[in-house]
Design an enzyme around this catalytic site. Structure first.
Site: not given
Length: 481
Positions: A355, A398
């Site tokens: 992440d 993302d």
């Protein structure tokens, strides 16, 4: 122009029906090539259902589809009827807003709200290309199709047309090759035309004599092999043109066809006499005399260009357009396959979930262009050689993932995590402001407790969450004078 009560041009309909019947596809069993096409269409356009339909006089027959459902429709209620009649790409963003179809059972009963279909054309007996079916996608929610997705659908329709034309040509060639003395005489008169047709279609005919193992090839089969037209080859010599990994499959398919007196069709890699890598398709029917297979008679085709287009389209469907690495759909397939290998072998398997920390701040401060740069640089970092072929994918905005199977990487998970975190420190600069995106990494090991892909991902996600909570100072800002 003469029309029937349904409003169709009778002459065009008759010619179109003749072109469709020549394919001998109505009511036939599913085929791998068409199933692959509809699967690719559904994935490229993001629709749950894609179909390849053939439109007869009053019925629509489904040759391939991605979801279960009926295999025939009344032609008058089908969206594809309009696509065939208009002979052009048809898009209906919201069927409830379309006066032609809002009351169709496909809308009121089945719930279809979006439709996009491309016509499939083949030549009729006069050589005029007629729309005989469609490649289409449907959804239960209205939508606005992306022009790039519609272009991809049109490309897939072109590929489907090539498959249909190849089938028509192959059926004609087999019919010619297996007909008796009268047709042999006619072939003699039309030999030059047939040779030219073979070259255009990159196809040739062949006959294998079972008793002595000799082959009779048409001129174009010699050309595909890269050999001068001449001496009859023997089967063992022809098999040498297939790479080792394909040779056993070709031989087994041929042996089964001879043993059971059945047709066969196979597509495989091929190496010409001058060492060019090609892709070929061979199909044949048995020639049976007094209950015994005496020969196999068939066609041989160079399908290299079609295969390359399929591979290109498949790669596009599996690749995240921004980062150039695998997308979520491709990642799920790769992870499922890796889990099967780990269950049945001794190979290690780890899943790293990533992440990006500070990504939202970069988007908000420097703009989405800078955010896209971060994503591209992250994809590049996860494709570096030191990851030794590990499969990397972008699985969300993302969010990234890496499938790790190489023993040397699996032997030092702590070191692997540190190297990944170092590689994920990506600086971007806009207007004198530099921001650095970092990444939190959670790496989970696969074991017998991971019964499903979801179990495995949930384990890695929990480790990632712990890592994110432990991180401090995930981004820095530096103003450049």
């Amino acid at each position: 122009m003469t029309t029937d009560p349904s409003g169709y041009d009778r002459h065009s309909e008759a010619a179109r029906a003749a072109a469709l019947q020549a394919l001998a596809l109505l009511g036939t069993a599913p085929e791998r090539e068409f199933d692959a096409l509809v699967a690719l269409a559904a994935e490229l356009l993001g629709c749950p259902t894609a179909l390849l339909n053939l439109v007869d006089n009053d019925r629509l027959f489904v040759k391939a589809r991605t979801t279960p459902g009926v295999m025939t429709f009344d032609r008058g209620t089908a969206f594809c009827d309009r696509t065939v009649v208009d002979d052009r790409l048809t898009v209906i963003d919201d069927t409830l807003r379309d006066e032609r179809f809002r009351h169709s059972p496909l809308v009121t009963d089945v719930g279809v709200r979006f439709y996009a279909g491309a016509p499939l054309r083949v030549a009729d007996p006069d050589g005029i290309r007629r729309a005989v079916g469609t490649l289409c996608v449907v959804d239960t929610a209205p939508r606005t199709a992306d022009p790039r997705a519609l272009a991809a659908l049109a490309h897939l329709a072109t590929l489907a047309e090539a498959l249909l034309e190849a089938r028509r040509t192959a059926l004609k060639a087999i019919h010619i090759a297996t007909t008796g003395e009268e047709l042999v005489t006619r072939l003699g008169r039309q030999d030059q035309i047939f040779r030219q047709a073979e070259q255009i279609a990159e196809i040739g005919s062949w006959r294998l004599s079972i008793d002595d193992g000799t082959l009779d090839w048409s001129d174009n089969v010699y050309r595909i092999h890269g050999l001068p037209v001449g001496q009859k080859p023997r089967l063992r010599d022809a098999m040498r043109f297939y790479p080792e990994h394909s040779r056993a499959l070709v031989q087994a398919s041929l042996d089964d066809a001879i043993r059971y007196g059945q047709p066969f069709a196979i597509e495989t890699d091929f190496i010409t006499a001058d060492r060019r890598q090609r892709r070929v398709r061979a199909m044949a029917d048995p020639e049976i005399v007094d209950g015994r297979v005496v020969a196999m008679v068939g066609v041989f085709q160079d399908v290299t260009q079609r295969y390359a287009l399929e591979q290109q389209l498949r790669h596009s469907a599996d690749t995240d357009a921004l980062t150039g690495i695998a997308n979520r759909a491709a990642f799920d397939r790769e992870l499922q396959a890796a889990m099967e290998r780990a269950r049945h072998g001794d190979t290690p398997l780890y899943l790293a979930l990533i992440d990006l920390d500070g990504f939202k701040a970069i988007n908000d401060t420097l703009g989405h262009g800078a955010g896209d740069d971060v994503l591209r640089l992250t994809g590049r970092a996860l494709s570096e050689p030191w990851l030794m072929g590990s499969v990397a994918a972008r699985i969300g905005g993302d969010e990234f993932a890496v499938i790790i199977e190489h023993p040397s990487l699996a032997g030092d998970i702590g070191g692997l995590r540190e190297r990944l975190e170092d590689a994920l420190r990506v600086p971007v600069e806009v207007g004198g402001v530099t921001m650095t995106s970092a990444g939190s990494v959670g790496i989970a090991a696969f074991d017998d407790e991971c019964h499903s892909l979801r179990d495995f991902a949930r384990r890695a996600d929990a480790i990632l969450y712990t890592a994110k909570r432990a991180r401090v100072g995930t981004r820095t800002i530096r103003r450049v004078a």
